[in-house]
Design an enzyme around this catalytic site. Structure first.
Site, short mmCIF file in Angstrom:
data_model
loop_
_atom_site.label_atom_id
_atom_site.label_comp_id
_atom_site.label_asym_id
_atom_site.label_seq_id
_atom_site.Cartn_x
_atom_site.Cartn_y
_atom_site.Cartn_z
N HIS A 72 19.99 -36.25 -8.29
CA HIS A 72 19.69 -37.62 -7.14
C HIS A 72 18.69 -36.99 -7.08
O HIS A 72 17.76 -36.91 -5.72
CB HIS A 72 20.08 -36.75 -5.32
CG HIS A 72 21.68 -37.06 -5.53
ND1 HIS A 72 22.07 -38.36 -5.20
CD2 HIS A 72 23.22 -36.08 -5.56
CE1 HIS A 72 23.92 -38.13 -5.74
NE2 HIS A 72 24.15 -36.64 -5.56
N LYS A 115 13.85 -14.94 -11.28
CA LYS A 115 13.99 -14.18 -12.08
C LYS A 115 12.62 -14.50 -12.75
O LYS A 115 11.60 -13.92 -13.19
CB LYS A 115 14.54 -13.12 -13.04
CG LYS A 115 15.98 -12.36 -12.02
CD LYS A 115 15.36 -11.41 -12.07
CE LYS A 115 14.98 -11.15 -10.52
NZ LYS A 115 15.63 -10.65 -9.18
N GLU A 127 18.86 -16.96 -8.24
CA GLU A 127 18.61 -16.07 -8.89
C GLU A 127 17.64 -15.70 -10.27
O GLU A 127 16.65 -15.05 -10.67
CB GLU A 127 19.09 -15.07 -9.24
CG GLU A 127 18.98 -13.64 -9.15
CD GLU A 127 18.17 -12.82 -9.12
OE1 GLU A 127 17.36 -13.52 -7.52
OE2 GLU A 127 17.57 -11.70 -8.78
N CYS A 156 0.94 -0.63 -0.39
CA CYS A 156 -0.87 -0.51 -0.36
C CYS A 156 0.93 1.44 0.54
O CYS A 156 1.93 1.22 -0.08
CB CYS A 156 -1.15 0.09 1.18
SG CYS A 156 -2.13 -1.54 1.14
N ARG A 190 4.70 0.15 -5.79
CA ARG A 190 5.12 -0.97 -4.81
C ARG A 190 4.07 -2.43 -5.25
O ARG A 190 4.14 -2.97 -4.30
CB ARG A 190 4.73 0.04 -3.55
CG ARG A 190 5.34 0.92 -3.54
CD ARG A 190 5.13 2.71 -2.45
NE ARG A 190 4.96 1.82 -1.29
CZ ARG A 190 5.52 1.79 -0.21
NH1 ARG A 190 7.09 2.08 -0.46
NH2 ARG A 190 5.32 0.72 1.55
N TRP A 240 -3.09 -2.86 -1.63
CA TRP A 240 -2.83 -4.80 -1.98
C TRP A 240 -3.81 -4.61 -1.35
O TRP A 240 -3.48 -4.86 -0.16
CB TRP A 240 -0.97 -4.58 -1.62
CG TRP A 240 -1.08 -5.53 -2.96
CD1 TRP A 240 -0.57 -6.01 -3.55
CD2 TRP A 240 -0.77 -6.74 -2.25
NE1 TRP A 240 0.31 -6.96 -4.59
CE2 TRP A 240 0.02 -7.90 -2.84
CE3 TRP A 240 -0.47 -7.19 -0.85
CZ2 TRP A 240 -0.04 -8.76 -2.58
CZ3 TRP A 240 -0.37 -8.95 0.22
CH2 TRP A 240 -0.19 -9.50 -1.21
N GLU A 269 8.75 -15.30 -11.64
CA GLU A 269 8.43 -13.47 -11.26
C GLU A 269 7.75 -13.15 -12.38
O GLU A 269 6.61 -12.70 -12.08
CB GLU A 269 9.01 -13.25 -9.89
CG GLU A 269 9.79 -12.31 -10.63
CD GLU A 269 10.81 -11.19 -9.54
OE1 GLU A 269 11.86 -10.97 -9.46
OE2 GLU A 269 9.32 -11.23 -8.28
N LYS A 278 6.01 -4.59 -5.04
CA LYS A 278 7.65 -4.33 -4.78
C LYS A 278 8.00 -3.98 -3.38
O LYS A 278 9.50 -4.89 -3.09
CB LYS A 278 7.96 -2.87 -5.05
CG LYS A 278 9.49 -2.26 -5.47
CD LYS A 278 10.10 -3.55 -6.74
CE LYS A 278 11.50 -2.20 -6.39
NZ LYS A 278 12.44 -3.78 -6.91
N ASN A 305 -2.15 2.32 5.81
CA ASN A 305 -0.88 0.87 5.54
C ASN A 305 -0.88 0.20 6.86
O ASN A 305 -0.73 1.15 7.49
CB ASN A 305 0.41 1.92 5.20
CG ASN A 305 0.29 2.37 3.54
OD1 ASN A 305 -0.68 2.17 3.59
ND2 ASN A 305 1.30 2.77 3.05
N GLY A 306 -0.45 -0.67 6.47
CA GLY A 306 -0.10 -1.99 7.72
C GLY A 306 -1.12 -2.63 7.39
O GLY A 306 -2.59 -3.17 7.08
O1 M6R Z 1 12.93 -5.61 -0.52
P1 M6R Z 1 13.79 -6.34 -0.61
O2 M6R Z 1 14.95 -6.44 -0.76
O3 M6R Z 1 13.41 -6.88 1.17
O4 M6R Z 1 13.24 -7.34 -0.78
C1 M6R Z 1 12.91 -8.77 -1.00
C2 M6R Z 1 11.54 -9.30 -1.73
O5 M6R Z 1 10.81 -9.29 -1.50
C3 M6R Z 1 12.79 -9.05 -2.95
O6 M6R Z 1 13.55 -9.69 -3.37
C4 M6R Z 1 11.64 -9.81 -4.40
O7 M6R Z 1 12.24 -11.75 -3.90
C5 M6R Z 1 11.55 -9.48 -5.62
N1 M6R Z 1 10.94 -9.30 -6.03
C6 M6R Z 1 13.02 -10.77 -6.54
O8 M6R Z 1 12.69 -10.02 -8.04
#
Ligand code: M6R
Length: 608
Positions: free
Chosen positions: A504, A485, A481, A2, A27, A73, A488, A603, A97-98
């Site tokens: 394995h 990527k 990673e 949010c 966000r 959100w 996601e 985000k 927010n929260g």
């Molecule tokens: O802001 P942060 O680095 O703490 O966020 C952690 C994860 O939420 C963030 O890296 C997420 O996995 C990304 N969307 C990956 O691309």
């Protein structure tokens, strides 16, 4: 997740609110709304994009010189207009927010007092609670302060009232909130990007603060409700970093910004001409001096940065290092060691799981805490004793790219600093590492130049349903990673394994329909990786290999090879992540997904 923006000014604030909400879109959100005070309270809310809400506000001719806005959100209650913020009770409107933990008890109590609820949100409880306290006659600020004292949980709040059209009140606990100081106008926002077009002078509210904003001034009150002075910061967020410029997506822009982001991040190391404790804060020499081990806590991509760093910290600094997903660490009985260094890694500095893991570590008596973060003054660095800010600039795309590579640079600097303090870094080796860092932006640029070849591969991936990523040693986290990527942003199911683990179990998945991506740098494990590639080939698997130009790796039937630049030694993972970022980006593009705002993701993950 949010986002909040609010403004009180001598001009129409509706365009400012809408512009602020658009800047908060990155966000992640699913509905938005504004409420303004102009005679009475007027509210516009819509599910979907901010642009739809903006169109409705225009159509309804909403104008005022004070108002609040929100991107939601969904957590408590579905994605509906009635759950969208602002929420109204009597003459007040509020954005939040929260998460309020005791909302059910408060809801029952307020229902007993005669309040009817229109939404399923925890937020509506706060609106009614403030309205209830307003009836005691102390005014809006007092009512807000009384209400928050009855809440348990996390909140950033901005409230306006029909009956007090010249003031806005705000409160913060557990969620970021800042006040922006203008000339004859003032602002509130959850993130400086929402107001940076109007002002760069900001006050970061502290836990438990409340504040009252008028056009001409801001008064902050501390936990005891006493007036307090808070430092005014001048934000250096650049407008250019918040805009797309010539790029099609923020992710594309951010991938290409990596040479610059890395150059900026190493600037401090180069200025100091070496790996000195001061890179991590004023009392770092004392904190880092005799650490017994390192515990890294993070989520998602930041966690993979930590996994990479473990190889460096153990190999170069000779310190035991564990890396744990923050949401796991916070719920287990960890064994405390006061000499252990707790390192949290977070791009946003707001991730709730990481923040809570840090709090948990501190509650165990772990006082040596260091945060590696990209957002100045955000919650996690503020709660840490030492801080190292990466200088990636604003990262808007949900998929983290430049934040990851700059985190790796920061973690490498930490490794070398620890090694030096422990007498494990002689001058010649330090000079070599500094030289490697200095050359890194150029090495990254070489990797970026591979884009046309990577794009051709990505087009083939677009029709696939699954993919495997393999790596070994310090490149195994790069495989992880790469898989994250790809899944996601393209929604292709992808998994990563250490290449030696394939036989394995996962080898059973391999057939001609399963592309297998291999990170194959020219390091001591290359021959092992080559054997693993043969294992896959023998089962008909199609291989996509990123191999260093000096690895002597050529294409063959079913084995496609992209030659990455020459092996860059210990910093190799930072170079090898570039092609896998581009692979995910182009695969997503080919599949037509929303690259910067993938479905269901946000985000900054500020809820559990
Ligand atoms: O802001 P942060 O680095 O703490 O966020 C952690 C994860 O939420 C963030 O890296 C997420 O996995 C990304 N969307 C990956 O691309």
């Amino acid at each position: 997740m949010c986002g909040i923006v609010g403004a009180i000014a001598g001009r129409d604030v509706v365009p400012l609110l809408v512009d602020g909400l658009k800047r908060l879109e990155y966000r992640g959100y699913d509905s938005s709304g504004i409420a303004v005070v102009n005679g009475g309270v007027r509210r516009v809310r819509r599910t979907g994009r901010v642009a739809e809400m903006e169109a409705a506000a225009l159509a309804e001719g909403v104008h005022a010189d004070m108002g609040i806005g929100h991107t939601r959100w969904a957590t408590h209650g579905g994605v509906t207009e009635s759950n969208a913020h602002p929420h109204i009770s009597g003459g007040i409107a509020l954005v939040h927010n929260g998460i309020i933990e005791n909302h059910e008890q408060q809801r029952e109590r307020l229902q007993a007092l005669g309040y009817a609820f229109e939404s399923q949100t925890d937020t509506e409880v706060i609106a009614h609670l403030i309205d209830h306290h307003l009836k005691s006659g102390g005014g809006l600020l007092r009512a807000l302060q009384a209400a928050v004292s009855e809440l348990r949980g996390a909140y950033a709040l901005a409230v306006v009232s029909r009956d007090e059209p010249n003031r806005m009140v705000v409160a913060r606990m557990g969620c970021p909130l800042l006040v922006g100081l203008g000339e004859g106008e003032n602002f509130v926002a959850s993130d400086v990007s929402a107001i940076v077009q109007s002002t760069r002078r900001v006050i970061f509210l502290e836990e438990g603060d409340t504040a009252e904003l008028t056009r001409d001034g801001v008064q902050v009150f501390g936990v005891e409700r006493q007036p307090v002075e808070r430092e005014v910061h001048v934000s250096d967020v650049s407008l250019a970093s918040l805009e797309l410029g010539p790029y099609s997506h923020f992710m594309q822009k951010e991938i290409h910004e990596q040479p610059r982001a890395i150059a900026d991040t190493i600037e401090a190391v180069m200025d100091e001409a070496g790996f000195v404790p001061e890179l991590f804060g004023a009392d770092a020499a004392e904190v880092l001096a005799d650490v017994s081990s390192v515990q890294i806590l993070a989520c998602g991509t930041s966690y993979y940065a930590g996994l990479t760093a473990r190889y460096w910290i153990e190999g170069i600094a000779g310190l035991p290092c564990s890396v744990e997903i923050a949401s796991e660490y916070r719920y287990r009985d960890a064994v405390a060691d006061p000499r252990q260094l707790i390192v949290t890694i977070s791009q946003s500095g707001e991730t709730l799981d990481t923040m809570e893991a840090l709090k948990y570590a501190k509650s165990l008596g772990q006082e040596r805490t260091l945060s590696i973060c990209n957002v100045p003054e955000s919650a996690i660095p503020r709660a840490s004793r030492l801080v190292h800010y990466t200088r990636a600039g604003a990262e808007i795309g949900v998929a983290s790219t430049k934040a990851f590579t700059t985190q790796l640079v920061a973690l490498f600097s930490l490794t070398c600093t620890l090694a030096r303090l422990r007498g494990r870094l002689d001058e010649a080796t330090e000079a070599r590492h500094l030289d490697a860092l200095r050359r890194l932006p150029g090495d990254i640029q070489h990797a970026l130049n591979l884009e046309p070849q990577v794009r051709a591969w990505a087009d083939r991936f677009a029709s696939k349903h699954h993919a495997l990523f393999l790596g070994r040693g310090v490149h195994y986290p790069i495989a992880l990673e790469g898989a994250l990527k790809l899944k996601e942003i393209s929604y292709i199911h992808a998994e990563a394994y250490p290449a030696g683990e394939l036989k394995h179990g996962p080898l059973a998945l391999v057939d001609a329909a399963m592309p297998v991506v291999v990170i194959a740098p020219n390091d001591s494990l290359l021959e092992k990786v080559k054997s693993n590639i043969q294992e896959v080939r023998a089962r008909g698997g199609e291989m996509y290999v990123f191999a260093d130009a000096d690895a002597g790796f050529g294409p063959s039937e079913g084995v496609h090879v992209i030659r990455t630049p020459r092996h860059v030694g210990v910093l190799s993972p930072i170079v090898h992540v570039i092609p896998v970022q581009m692979l995910a980006y182009h695969a997503a593009l080919a599949r037509g997904t929303d690259v910067d705002k993938p479905r269901n993701l946000a985000k900054s993950v500020t809820v559990e």
